[in-house]
Design an enzyme around this catalytic site. Structure first.
Site, mmCIF file in Angstrom:
data_model
loop_
_atom_site.group_PDB
_atom_site.id
_atom_site.type_symbol
_atom_site.label_atom_id
_atom_site.label_comp_id
_atom_site.label_asym_id
_atom_site.label_seq_id
_atom_site.Cartn_x
_atom_site.Cartn_y
_atom_site.Cartn_z
ATOM 1 N N GLY A 36 38.822 -3.122 21.278
ATOM 2 C CA GLY A 36 38.811 -3.751 19.953
ATOM 3 C C GLY A 36 40.233 -3.903 19.433
ATOM 4 C CB SER A 75 30.178 -0.440 24.917
ATOM 5 O OG SER A 75 30.226 -0.469 26.343
ATOM 6 C CE LYS A 91 34.105 11.020 28.016
ATOM 7 N NZ LYS A 91 35.493 11.568 28.002
ATOM 8 C CE1 TYR A 145 28.371 -2.876 28.386
ATOM 9 C CE2 TYR A 145 27.059 -4.503 29.551
ATOM 10 C CZ TYR A 145 27.604 -4.023 28.371
ATOM 11 O OH TYR A 145 27.386 -4.710 27.199
ATOM 12 C CE LYS A 149 26.074 -1.354 26.003
ATOM 13 N NZ LYS A 149 26.246 -1.104 24.559
ATOM 14 C CE1 TYR A 159 18.924 12.444 20.660
ATOM 15 C CE2 TYR A 159 19.074 12.679 18.280
ATOM 16 C CZ TYR A 159 19.454 13.074 19.539
ATOM 17 O OH TYR A 159 20.354 14.096 19.691
ATOM 18 N NE ARG A 186 33.164 -10.729 27.319
ATOM 19 C CZ ARG A 186 32.540 -10.121 26.313
ATOM 20 N NH1 ARG A 186 31.254 -9.899 26.368
ATOM 21 N NH2 ARG A 186 33.204 -9.734 25.251
HETATM 22 N N1 UDP Z 1 32.895 -16.502 35.944
HETATM 23 C C1 UDP Z 1 33.565 -17.547 36.559
HETATM 24 N N2 UDP Z 1 34.899 -17.691 36.329
HETATM 25 C C2 UDP Z 1 35.605 -16.864 35.522
HETATM 26 C C3 UDP Z 1 34.918 -15.803 34.886
HETATM 27 C C4 UDP Z 1 33.570 -15.642 35.125
HETATM 28 O O1 UDP Z 1 32.963 -18.347 37.306
HETATM 29 O O2 UDP Z 1 36.826 -17.081 35.366
HETATM 30 C C5 UDP Z 1 31.436 -16.384 36.174
HETATM 31 C C6 UDP Z 1 30.986 -14.978 36.586
HETATM 32 O O3 UDP Z 1 31.029 -14.842 37.986
HETATM 33 C C7 UDP Z 1 29.567 -14.954 36.047
HETATM 34 C C8 UDP Z 1 29.619 -15.839 34.813
HETATM 35 O O4 UDP Z 1 30.805 -16.611 34.927
HETATM 36 O O5 UDP Z 1 28.668 -15.535 36.970
HETATM 37 C C9 UDP Z 1 29.668 -15.062 33.519
HETATM 38 O O6 UDP Z 1 30.642 -14.075 33.640
HETATM 39 P P1 UDP Z 1 31.151 -13.162 32.452
HETATM 40 O O7 UDP Z 1 32.254 -12.312 32.974
HETATM 41 O O8 UDP Z 1 31.437 -13.984 31.261
HETATM 42 O O9 UDP Z 1 29.928 -12.221 32.037
HETATM 43 P P2 UDP Z 1 28.540 -11.765 32.709
HETATM 44 O O10 UDP Z 1 27.546 -12.769 32.253
HETATM 45 O O11 UDP Z 1 28.660 -11.778 34.212
HETATM 46 O O12 UDP Z 1 28.335 -10.419 32.182
#
Ligand code: UDP
Length: 312
Positions: A36, A75, A91, A145, A149, A159, A186
């Site tokens: 963050g 997270s 954690k 992750y 979760k 709880y 992402r």
């Molecule tokens: N992805 C991609 N190019 C990038 C980053 C991600 O093609 O530069 C693809 C990744 O392999 C996945 C999708 O985009 O299939 C979404 O990835 P992200 O990391 O956003 O989150 P996820 O949905 O996998 O948690």
């Protein structure tokens, strides 16, 4: 209400703080700032119903005074982040959730836990309904992750059942919008950043994998509705408009006018092949569905990243 938002300086957490303040509540944002940033809440500095506390919720959470609700959003949430922070991710989902639930019990507060579509893993059922138990590799790179979760959901229900804590669980699908970290790895920030730099977009694998992207304002509205509802079972919140990553890349290049095209990179291990929320439950119980189209949501998002990069 007096509300604690863990992860309050994060992407979703900060937007939730905005919404809660807008509804007239008093908000305490808590964050250890590893993913963050105080930039996300800088506009709230000096607000008389807002306070920021820097704290890592994997340690005991001490908070004076009454508390009506907790939104547990702390997270790492990007696959790149949780690969770099595997133990912190485990954690915060486990110990952090336990501490947040303990605080809810002690204060008699309602608690809403941020869960994820990742609990469905690489899903064998499509679209994903809340009744699906998932297909997760516990020892793969994403397991830190996904399993944290899944544990968080189990602990929350424990709880609820053992201590009658008033709990809510939201399963969040891919969400985008202003305040995503530009280097979080992402797909949305990566593609927009690459397109704004007139670079080719890095599509992983062949780009046939699918995702369904929800604009942050829609998501926050769904979460707020869930918070004030009586629903204890998990609820998917996301946008069911599904597209392949290749289609998404083409869309970004078209919107930004990037002529550098696409390059292909290896598909990360255990990358889910398809993902789309079944939002029947949210529609029925919360009267919620997303309103913002992909093009409409990308406009302020591109604008945000362009400003960050000094392009506008
Ligand atoms: N992805 C991609 N190019 C990038 C980053 C991600 O093609 O530069 C693809 C990744 O392999 C996945 C999708 O985009 O299939 C979404 O990835 P992200 O990391 O956003 O989150 P996820 O949905 O996998 O948690």
């Amino acid at each position: 209400m007096r509300v604690l938002v863990t992860g309050g300086a994060g992407f979703l957490g900060s937007h939730l703080c905005d919404r809660l303040l807008h509804e007239g509540h008093t908000v305490i944002a808590m964050d250890n700032l590893i993913t963050g940033s105080t930039d996300n809440i800088a506009h709230l500095a000096g607000h008389d119903r807002f306070r920021f506390v820097r704290h890592d919720v994997t340690n005991y959470i001490y908070l004076q005074g009454p508390l009506d609700a907790i939104l547990h959003f702390a997270s790492p949430a990007s696959p790149v982040d949780y690969l770099e922070l595997p133990i912190q991710t485990l954690k915060v989902g486990s110990l952090g959730t336990h501490n947040a639930l303990g605080l809810a019990l002690a204060k008699g507060a309602r608690i809403l836990i941020a869960s994820t579509s990742e609990i469905y893993g690489d899903p064998l059922v499509h679209p994903q309904q809340e009744s699906y138990w998932g297909n997760v590799n516990p020892i793969g790179p994403r397991g830190v992750y996904d399993e944290a979760k899944r544990f968080a959901e189990a602990m929350t229900m424990a709880y609820h059942r053992a201590h009658a804590v008033d709990t809510r669980i939201v399963r969040i699908f891919n969400t985008y919008g202003p305040r995503m970290r530009i280097n979080d790895g992402r797909v949305v920030p990566n593609f927009i950043k690459q397109a704004l730099h007139s670079e080719p977009l890095t599509v992983y694998g062949e780009g046939n994998q699918t995702r369904s992207f929800c604009y942050v304002d829609d998501l926050v509205d769904g979460i707020y509705r869930l918070l004030v509802s009586n629903e204890v079972e998990p609820v998917n919140i996301g946008n069911p408009a599904e597209l392949t990553i290749l289609q998404f890349a083409q869309r970004i290049n078209a919107i930004i006018g990037n002529e550098a095209g696409i390059i292909y990179k290896p598909l990360p291990k255990d990358d889910p092949q398809q993902r789309r929320p079944d939002i029947t439950r949210a529609r029925t119980i919360l009267g919620w569905e997303p309103k913002v189209s992909l093009d409409a949501g990308l406009e302020p998002t591109v604008d945000y990243f362009a400003k960050k990069l000094g392009k506008r």
